[in-house]
Design a protein around this motif. Structure first.
Motif, PDB file in Angstrom:
ATOM      1  N   LYS A   1       0.816  -1.228   0.000  1.00  0.00           N
ATOM      2  CA  LYS A   1       0.000   0.000   0.000  1.00  0.00           C
ATOM      3  C   LYS A   1       0.839   1.262   0.000  1.00  0.00           C
ATOM      4  O   LYS A   1       0.442   2.286  -0.567  1.00  0.00           O
ATOM      5  CB  LYS A   1      -0.983   0.018   1.182  1.00  0.00           C
TER       6      LYS A   1
ATOM      7  N   TYR B   1       1.372  -8.777  12.187  1.00  0.00           N
ATOM      8  CA  TYR B   1       0.610  -7.597  11.752  1.00  0.00           C
ATOM      9  C   TYR B   1       1.499  -6.405  11.394  1.00  0.00           C
ATOM     10  O   TYR B   1       1.127  -5.558  10.593  1.00  0.00           O
ATOM     11  CB  TYR B   1      -0.345  -7.122  12.853  1.00  0.00           C
TER      12      TYR B   1
ATOM     13  N   GLY C   1      -4.519  -2.985  11.255  1.00  0.00           N
ATOM     14  CA  GLY C   1      -4.709  -4.085  12.198  1.00  0.00           C
ATOM     15  C   GLY C   1      -3.889  -3.929  13.463  1.00  0.00           C
ATOM     16  O   GLY C   1      -4.358  -4.257  14.556  1.00  0.00           O
TER      17      GLY C   1
HETATM   18  N1  HSE Z   1       0.730  -3.492   9.231  1.00  0.00           N
HETATM   19  C1  HSE Z   1      -0.534  -3.614   8.612  1.00  0.00           C
HETATM   20  C2  HSE Z   1      -1.621  -3.533   9.660  1.00  0.00           C
HETATM   21  C3  HSE Z   1      -0.633  -4.922   7.893  1.00  0.00           C
HETATM   22  O1  HSE Z   1      -1.313  -3.635  10.849  1.00  0.00           O
HETATM   23  O2  HSE Z   1      -2.783  -3.330   9.288  1.00  0.00           O
HETATM   24  C4  HSE Z   1      -1.923  -5.086   7.118  1.00  0.00           C
HETATM   25  O3  HSE Z   1      -1.982  -4.177   6.064  1.00  0.00           O
END
Ligand code: HSE
Ligand code: NAP
Length: 332
Positions: free
Chosen positions: A109, A192, A164
């Motif tokens: 992204k 995450y 997240g």
């Molecule tokens: N680092 C990102 C999050 C991973 O915590 O949402 C998912 O896009």
């Protein structure tokens, strides 16, 4: 594009959380995926930074290389999955892959928020698709929902829990009474976090995702510099207690609105009433509310980060490509 092929050879650029998730699903759901695609699926090669690193999934050493750009343009590669993250060499790999005639799927992204215009222009020039469903809300197909499902509607509002990590940290602190550090470490163990966690906790990651959604919704490349951004560093246990005592919950909310032709975008911690649709988005989940004129409110939620939810979206993009769905650009 793939019509004459019986086997699709995938170049995997990156074998971290998401890359290994892709191979895990490819192995476990191989028959299902190959039936959906109508093709055999094989890994042609894997680019990593460190060839010596211990991996959770054991694969032949001969598949691995540190030369991501070479792998992305190799003759035997049919499609490139860019799962390295960051801007370079990811951007060069994606552009060179497209110029070499390879469709691309990316979960990056940051790359799309900053260089979406250049990448999609290159994809159009080469008449190739770029799949990016995994870049926002992982397994929740919010890109398809917004770009294709609501193509006939004018969107005037987007509001979402898009990160997240911060949602996990705030949820654990509020529901389980964990400290920031405990919750942060747990989020890390679940895969995450971005390679640079300040992207998560300072709100950059949510801003990247908001830029992608706003570009699709408002049919114009949105700019990261136009997002008013605040992370969760200033949220104190006292703020959490105050919110709780008044029946509220603190979430990092990303929102974009178009009012009289002007788009505003922001990412900031907000105390949401318990009856707000986003207040119930639990740890590890993402949720997006959209308002479309003449139609009304929509809401999507689901697993928004981590290895398998993200890998699931990457592979869904491949299936869509093999079914010849048009996937280039932000839809304008
Ligand atoms: N680092 C990102 C999050 C991973 O915590 O949402 C998912 O896009
Ligand atoms: P990660 O665990 O840090 O993995 C990155 C992988 O890329 C590693 O295998 C790394 O090699 C490799 N790599 C990095 N730089 C490289 C280079 N210059 N040359 C070759 N290989 C290189 O990251 P991730 O969590 O999988 O995330 C990957 C992408 O998916 C990012 O764009 C991220 O924003 C996005 N994403 C992640 C999630 C998630 O929940 N994790 C969700 C949605 C989207 P080594 O292993 O040798 O270090």
């Amino acid at each position: 594009m793939f019509n004459s092929k019986t086997t699709i050879n995938i170049a995997l650029l990156g074998f971290g959380t998401v890359g290994q998730g892709v191979v895990d699903i490819l192995h476990k759901n191989k028959a299902h995926l190959e039936e959906k695609c109508g093709k055999k699926l094989e890994i042609a090669g894997i680019a990593v930074r460190n060839l010596e690193k211990k991996r959770d999934i054991d694969l032949p050493k001969s598949l691995f290389t540190t030369e991501s750009e070479k792998l992305a343009t190799r003759d035997d590669v049919d499609v490139v999955f860019e799962l390295m993250g960051g801007i370079e060499p990811a951007k060069t790999c994606v552009l060179h892959a497209l110029q070499a005639g390879k469709p691309v799927v990316t979960a990056n992204k940051a790359l799309l928020a900053e260089y979406g215009e250049e990448i999609f222009t290159c994809a159009r020039e080469n008449n190739l698709p770029v799949g990016y469903e995994a870049s926002v809300a992982a397994a929740v197909p919010v890109i398809r929902f917004l770009r294709d499902g609501l193509a006939s509607s004018q969107i005037n509002e987007i509001e979402g829990i898009l990160n997240g990590t911060t949602n996990f940290i705030l949820s654990q602190m509020q529901e389980k009474g964990q400290s920031y550090e405990e919750a942060f470490n747990l989020a890390d163990s679940l895969g995450y976090l971005e390679a640079d966690p300040s992207l998560d906790v300072d709100g950059w990651d949510a801003a990247h995702k908001l830029v992608i959604l706003a570009s699709i919704a408002f049919k114009k490349y949105a700019r990261l510099a136009d997002v008013m951004r605040e992370g969760i560093a200033q949220v104190t246990p006292a703020d959490i207690a105050t919110a709780k005592s008044s029946g509220k919950v603190i979430k990092l909310v990303a929102s974009a609105r178009k009012v009289e032709g002007k788009v505003t975008m922001q990412v900031r911690p907000v105390a949401l009433s318990n009856n707000h649709v986003l207040s119930g988005i639990g740890a590890g989940m993402s949720g997006v509310r959209l308002h479309a004129d003449r139609v009304g409110d929509f809401f999507a939620q689901g697993p928004g980060a981590g290895a398998l939810p993200t890998a699931s979206a990457v592979l869904s993009d491949l299936v869509a490509m093999l079914r010849n769905a048009e996937m280039s650009g932000f839809g304008f």
